[in-house]
Design a protein around this motif. Structure first.
Motif, PDB file in Angstrom:
ATOM      1  N   ARG A 247      -0.799 -60.889   6.996  1.00  0.00           N
ATOM      2  CA  ARG A 247      -0.511 -59.803   6.047  1.00  0.00           C
ATOM      3  C   ARG A 247       0.842 -60.016   5.367  1.00  0.00           C
ATOM      4  O   ARG A 247       0.977 -59.847   4.156  1.00  0.00           O
ATOM      5  CB  ARG A 247      -0.527 -58.475   6.794  1.00  0.00           C
ATOM      6  N   MET A 250       0.999 -62.612   2.483  1.00  0.00           N
ATOM      7  CA  MET A 250       0.203 -62.392   1.274  1.00  0.00           C
ATOM      8  C   MET A 250       1.017 -62.438  -0.034  1.00  0.00           C
ATOM      9  O   MET A 250       0.509 -62.892  -1.053  1.00  0.00           O
ATOM     10  CB  MET A 250      -0.552 -61.068   1.380  1.00  0.00           C
ATOM     11  N   ARG A 255      -0.886 -67.598  -0.536  1.00  0.00           N
ATOM     12  CA  ARG A 255      -1.875 -66.527  -0.414  1.00  0.00           C
ATOM     13  C   ARG A 255      -3.294 -67.027  -0.674  1.00  0.00           C
ATOM     14  O   ARG A 255      -4.207 -66.762   0.106  1.00  0.00           O
ATOM     15  CB  ARG A 255      -1.548 -65.392  -1.385  1.00  0.00           C
ATOM     16  N   LEU A 259      -6.414 -66.902   1.959  1.00  0.00           N
ATOM     17  CA  LEU A 259      -7.631 -66.139   1.671  1.00  0.00           C
ATOM     18  C   LEU A 259      -8.853 -67.040   1.683  1.00  0.00           C
ATOM     19  O   LEU A 259      -9.899 -66.691   2.244  1.00  0.00           O
ATOM     20  CB  LEU A 259      -7.504 -65.434   0.326  1.00  0.00           C
ATOM     21  N   LEU A 309      -7.022 -56.654   4.531  1.00  0.00           N
ATOM     22  CA  LEU A 309      -6.327 -57.064   3.310  1.00  0.00           C
ATOM     23  C   LEU A 309      -6.930 -56.400   2.074  1.00  0.00           C
ATOM     24  O   LEU A 309      -6.199 -55.994   1.162  1.00  0.00           O
ATOM     25  CB  LEU A 309      -6.380 -58.587   3.163  1.00  0.00           C
ATOM     26  N   LEU A 316      -5.837 -58.069  -3.951  1.00  0.00           N
ATOM     27  CA  LEU A 316      -6.417 -58.924  -2.920  1.00  0.00           C
ATOM     28  C   LEU A 316      -7.921 -58.715  -2.835  1.00  0.00           C
ATOM     29  O   LEU A 316      -8.679 -59.673  -2.627  1.00  0.00           O
ATOM     30  CB  LEU A 316      -5.763 -58.628  -1.569  1.00  0.00           C
TER      31      LEU A 316
END
Length: 409
Positions: A247, A250, A255, A259, A309, A316
């Protein structure tokens, strides 16, 4: 000319050194225990007064015996505790310099790597290193230049004693603060620790990484794979720290890689978390084996992270949709081999459907009205109500939200 009182003090000191120099292991052990009991918390001037300005002479004897005997563990705990009294004393810069000049840092680091020594001895060595690290940037750099980060990290990973692991973690954190020349080395050392198998070590490493990440600012791309790998753990405290670090990463430039890694792990392969299969399992006639439990645990954790997220940021959420997360979540929802994966995927899917009309339309079309209503009414318990036909629908779905791309390795 020295006064009678000074002559008496010098005479006592000479007698003390004579007892030490001629003493055997038992005698020296007794001297050390008396010294530790009588001198805890004393300042450097008070120690000098105790030894008639000969404190450095006694410390030199301690460091000499340490270098000669540390591999055998002879009175090692008492020696290290005695040295710590000198190093930690107020106004003790002189003692620190003398200790470093005779190779004290290298000796302490070597103690950490010796398998035959007791864990308690290693804990005392770590405490002495902490005293030096707290003394300033110069000492932190000397520890790092002596390959200290690697020695301390290995001690943290291999130790079986919680207190030793905690002392090693505290020392690594101390080495990262106020040490710009070597803070990246500490950071990379912590990343290298993530795959270790000891849950306590993983937990402490993740805690420290979160702190050190704020110091170094820019994350290293090498953190992604081992960080996602920690999600295979059955220990919830480790998984919680990993999710929190994900977290916190991010807003950074990794990022997209994180992801994409989370989405890819919703469809794990054997190579992503399992050892090579024995040759017998390559026989087409042999029974098919399901994927190993750690991979399923990681799959559930990834679904949980994706849901977390998506709820925290619409940006996101949109990015995950573009990574075709909906297709993969539906697949996991039909994964009857691991109910927690199904549950976490259903909870995440419910959020995507409720926040995106496009996703809602595509999912409703792909799985049918009845299954869609079951999802929206009770996503948490959906996995308990699925029949074989519905499972097949979920696993073989072909949801393709307009504008998204397939995630590939």
């Amino acid at each position: 000319m020295a006064s009678i009182r000074e002559q008496e003090a010098i005479s006592r000191l000479m007698e003390f050194f004579k007892d030490w120099d001629n003493g055997n292991k038992v005698t020296r052990s007794r001297i050390l225990k008396n010294f530790i009991t009588s001198n805890q918390g004393k300042t450097a001037p008070e120690l000098e007064q105790e030894f008639s300005q000969g404190g450095s002479l006694f410390m030199a004897r301690l460091t000499t015996w340490l270098r000669l005997s540390y591999m055998f563990g002879t009175c090692l705990k008492e020696i290290l505790q005695s040295i710590s009294i000198f190093l930690s004393a107020a106004s003790s810069s002189r003692y620190k310099v003398e200790f470093v000049e005779v190779g004290g840092i290298l000796t302490l680091l070597e103690i950490l790597g010796l398998n035959q020594l007791k864990e308690e001895d290693k804990m005392e060595a770590l405490r002495n290193l902490q005293i030096l690290a707290r003394a300033g940037r110069k000492y932190k750099e000397l520890i790092c230049e002596s390959y200290g980060v690697r020695a301390i990290a290995e001690c943290l990973a291999k130790s079986k004693m919680d207190n030793v692991q905690e002392e090693a973690q505290a020392l690594l954190e101390a080495l990262a603060h106020g040490n710009p020349k070597y803070q990246t080395q500490v950071y990379k050392g912590l990343i290298a620790l993530l795959p270790c198998t000891a849950p306590k070590a993983q937990h402490l490493t993740l805690q420290t990484l979160r702190i050190v990440q704020d110091i170094v600012q820019k994350p290293h791309p090498a953190i992604v794979e081992p960080l996602l790998g920690t999600l295979q753990t059955v220990h919830m405290e480790v998984q919680g720290e990993a999710l929190q670090l994900i977290r916190e990463l991010m807003p950074s430039e990794i990022r997209s890689t994180l992801l994409q890694g989370l989405v890819m792990l919703l469809r794990p392969s054997w190579k992503s978390g399992a050892k090579a299969k024995p040759q017998i399992l390559e026989d087409p006639a042999a029974p098919q084996m399901s994927e190993p439990l750690p991979v399923f645990i990681q799959q559930a954790a990834c679904a949980k992270a994706i849901g977390m997220l998506a709820r925290e940021s619409s940006e996101l959420c949109d990015q995950l949709i573009r990574l075709r997360v909906v297709h993969h979540l539906l697949y996991v929802m039909g994964n009857i081999d691991h109910t927690e994966s199904q549950r976490q995927a259903s909870l995440a899917m419910e959020y995507f459907v409720s926040t995106s009309p496009v996703v809602e339309e595509q999912v409703r079309t792909a799985i049918g009205e009845k299954l869609f209503q079951m999802l929206m009414e009770n996503a948490d318990m959906l996995y308990m109500k699925l029949d074989p036909i519905q499972v097949d629908i979920l696993v073989s779905n072909h949801v393709n939200v307009p504008g998204v791309k397939e995630v590939t390795e």
